[in-house]
Design a protein around this motif. Structure first.
Motif, PDB file in Angstrom:
ATOM      1  N   GLY A 168       1.395   2.981 -24.708  1.00 31.41           N
ATOM      2  CA  GLY A 168       1.254   3.798 -23.510  1.00 31.41           C
ATOM      3  C   GLY A 168       1.858   3.127 -22.289  1.00 31.41           C
ATOM      4  O   GLY A 168       1.359   2.090 -21.839  1.00 31.41           O
ATOM      5  N   ALA A 169       2.950   3.694 -21.766  1.00 32.50           N
ATOM      6  CA  ALA A 169       3.617   3.131 -20.589  1.00 32.50           C
ATOM      7  C   ALA A 169       3.262   3.936 -19.347  1.00 32.50           C
ATOM      8  O   ALA A 169       4.129   4.336 -18.574  1.00 32.50           O
ATOM      9  N   GLY A 170       1.959   4.173 -19.175  1.00 35.46           N
ATOM     10  CA  GLY A 170       1.477   4.825 -17.963  1.00 35.46           C
ATOM     11  C   GLY A 170       0.979   3.781 -16.984  1.00 35.46           C
ATOM     12  O   GLY A 170       1.290   2.585 -17.101  1.00 35.46           O
ATOM     13  N   ALA A 171       0.166   4.222 -16.027  1.00 33.13           N
ATOM     14  CA  ALA A 171      -0.308   3.319 -14.976  1.00 33.13           C
ATOM     15  C   ALA A 171      -1.072   2.127 -15.548  1.00 33.13           C
ATOM     16  O   ALA A 171      -0.776   0.968 -15.237  1.00 33.13           O
ATOM     17  N   ALA A 172      -2.063   2.398 -16.411  1.00 31.61           N
ATOM     18  CA  ALA A 172      -2.880   1.321 -16.960  1.00 31.61           C
ATOM     19  C   ALA A 172      -2.072   0.408 -17.877  1.00 31.61           C
ATOM     20  O   ALA A 172      -2.172  -0.825 -17.808  1.00 31.61           O
ATOM     21  N   GLY A 173      -1.273   1.002 -18.756  1.00 34.57           N
ATOM     22  CA  GLY A 173      -0.498   0.223 -19.710  1.00 34.57           C
ATOM     23  C   GLY A 173       0.489  -0.712 -19.045  1.00 34.57           C
ATOM     24  O   GLY A 173       0.607  -1.896 -19.426  1.00 34.57           O
ATOM     25  N   GLU A 228       5.245   8.863 -16.426  1.00 33.76           N
ATOM     26  CA  GLU A 228       5.522  10.269 -16.131  1.00 33.76           C
ATOM     27  C   GLU A 228       4.424  10.924 -15.286  1.00 33.76           C
ATOM     28  O   GLU A 228       4.712  11.728 -14.401  1.00 33.76           O
ATOM     29  N   LYS A 229       3.151  10.589 -15.546  1.00 38.36           N
ATOM     30  CA  LYS A 229       2.084  11.174 -14.725  1.00 38.36           C
ATOM     31  C   LYS A 229       2.074  10.574 -13.319  1.00 38.36           C
ATOM     32  O   LYS A 229       1.668  11.245 -12.370  1.00 38.36           O
ATOM     33  N   ILE A 230       2.534   9.352 -13.187  1.00 38.72           N
ATOM     34  CA  ILE A 230       2.698   8.783 -11.846  1.00 38.72           C
ATOM     35  C   ILE A 230       3.742   9.599 -11.088  1.00 38.72           C
ATOM     36  O   ILE A 230       3.555   9.954  -9.921  1.00 38.72           O
ATOM     37  N   GLN A 267      -6.782   4.146  -9.362  1.00 36.77           N
ATOM     38  CA  GLN A 267      -7.368   2.833  -9.146  1.00 36.77           C
ATOM     39  C   GLN A 267      -8.076   2.329 -10.396  1.00 36.77           C
ATOM     40  O   GLN A 267      -8.032   1.140 -10.708  1.00 36.77           O
ATOM     41  N   TRP A 268      -8.718   3.242 -11.129  1.00 38.72           N
ATOM     42  CA  TRP A 268      -9.324   2.832 -12.401  1.00 38.72           C
ATOM     43  C   TRP A 268      -8.252   2.333 -13.371  1.00 38.72           C
ATOM     44  O   TRP A 268      -8.462   1.351 -14.098  1.00 38.72           O
ATOM     45  N   ALA A 269      -7.107   2.982 -13.391  1.00 35.72           N
ATOM     46  CA  ALA A 269      -6.014   2.535 -14.257  1.00 35.72           C
ATOM     47  C   ALA A 269      -5.561   1.130 -13.862  1.00 35.72           C
ATOM     48  O   ALA A 269      -5.402   0.247 -14.718  1.00 35.72           O
ATOM     49  N   TRP A 270      -5.343   0.909 -12.556  1.00 34.12           N
ATOM     50  CA  TRP A 270      -4.900  -0.430 -12.108  1.00 34.12           C
ATOM     51  C   TRP A 270      -5.967  -1.476 -12.438  1.00 34.12           C
ATOM     52  O   TRP A 270      -5.649  -2.546 -12.963  1.00 34.12           O
TER      53      TRP A 270
END
Length: 399
Positions: free
Chosen positions: A12-17, A42-44, A386-389
């Protein structure tokens, strides 16, 4: 093909990943990030109208749990405290990204959400992180004291640590799936019930026909339901209701329940109409009401309540009925627009299966769950980012 070996495999290359990858890479770990999408974050990219509402100033360990839902809303406290909104803002500032604060503590990029993505990908590159796009995991399982993943390109990756960071089911057109939930179940982890959240609510056909002329009308409102209330903007749509107040309440609302809406909060509609009647009784009722709420909405309320004619022709009981129709409108949605438009997924991998300090699965060594994949769902307005970060950072310190 010879398997590639890395210390950390992040799916997963989203915010958290990406956040997790940066932190692990900076610790000298060899890290590979996979995503089946053709571009990272992409969701960012689509968030905040393309400007990314990247955090909220209200996301602190003191008040944070009040802004999150899940079986244990306090689960988020540790990560939010250790890597706070202020810590992320420092990174945004260091990257030279200009930002501004909107209502209710929401922070947005001045320019583009792509700046946040670029900051993360630049940091990953500097930390030596490998990023593979357009690649999905066909099969993943334990191998000795680590993990082995077979990928869609025919290659195999072995890793000491595996991080589930693929998010939830929201916005499938962006590639969202329930992969993380399936993978977690495969490792014996419990997954709570999932449902769309931060999503517009829909009405049955008869009411929709009645409210059709209101599509596009917006008001500041107070919406109550599910034991809570939100005071933000509300928007009438051709399917029902949307806008921040409705998206917020949707996380608490359940099928079969009604919501109550005040469309002129803080206004004594009865007193205003009474005064207007005394000043000019020849004025049409809907015209007088249109000085308090939008004209089209005033006309709709009067029609729905069967009130016609001039103010002089209606009594106090009718004026009070209009007051209630405006500020105590109770309506029962039949559903929501679903994952198609939901900003997040409520529920996920149960937090009692995870260590709140590290995001590690308690019973599966080397397995981590971060971001939206976990049963932590924030309010609208930057809380989920913020939870993702924070969760990505926490896992990145140890994975």
């Amino acid at each position: 093909m010879t398997p590639q070996s890395v210390d950390v495999l992040i799916v997963g290359a989203g915010a958290a990943g990406m956040m997790c990858a940066v932190e692990a890479g900076r610790r000298g770990r060899s890290v590979r990030v996979l995503d089946h999408a053709r571009a990272p974050g992409e969701k960012i990219r689509i968030s905040g109208g393309g400007r990314c509402n990247f955090t909220n100033l209200g996301t602190t360990h003191g008040m944070g749990p009040a802004n999150f839902l899940g079986e244990n809303p306090r689960f988020a406290t540790s990560a939010l405290k250790r890597f706070s909104q202020h810590d992320f803002v420092k990174r945004v500032d260091a990257a030279g990204i200009a930002w501004h604060e909107k209502t209710l503590g929401q922070l947005f990029c001045d320019d583009s959400a792509k700046q946040i993505i670029r900051m993360l990908t630049d940091d990953m590159r500097a930390a030596g992180v490998g990023l593979s796009l357009g690649v999905s995991v066909e099969r993943v399982g334990r191998l000795g004291d680590g993990y082995e993943a077979a990928l869609s390109d025919g290659s195999v990756v072995r890793a000491r640590s595996l991080v589930l960071a693929t998010g939830g089911k929201s916005i499938p057109k962006m590639g969202a799936t329930g992969w993380a939930y399936d993978a977690a179940r495969g490792f014996g982890l419990r997954v709570t019930e999932t449902r769309p959240a931060l999503v517009p609510l829909t009405f049955e056909a008869g009411l929709l026909e009645q409210l059709k002329p209101l599509a596009g009308v917006a008001v500041d409102a107070v919406v109550k339901g599910g034991g809570t209330s939100f005071a933000e903007a509300m928007l009438f749509t051709h399917r029902g209701l949307s806008g921040p107040a409705i998206l917020q309440i949707s996380s608490y609302w359940r099928e079969g329940e009604a919501i109550t809406v005040a469309m002129a909060p803080g206004e004594d509609v009865y007193a205003r109409l009474k005064a207007a009647k005394e000043e000019n009784g020849k004025q049409m009722v809907h015209t007088a009401l249109g000085h308090i709420i939008p004209r089209r909405l005033a006309e709709s309320v009067c029609e729905r309540e069967g009130v016609k004619g001039k103010l002089a022709e209606v009594g106090d009981r009718t004026l009070r009925r209009l007051d209630a129709a405006v500020n105590a409108w109770t309506v029962k949605p039949v559903g929501s627009e679903g994952y198609r438009t939901a900003e997040v997924t409520l529920g996920g991998i149960a937090t009692d299966q995870l260590d709140q300090q590290t995001m590690a699965a308690k019973a599966v060594p080397g397995l981590y769950v971060i971001g939206e994949a976990a049963d932590v769902t924030g309010w609208l307005g930057g809380y989920n980012f913020q939870w993702a970060w924070s969760s990505g950072w926490a896992a990145g310190q140890v994975c």
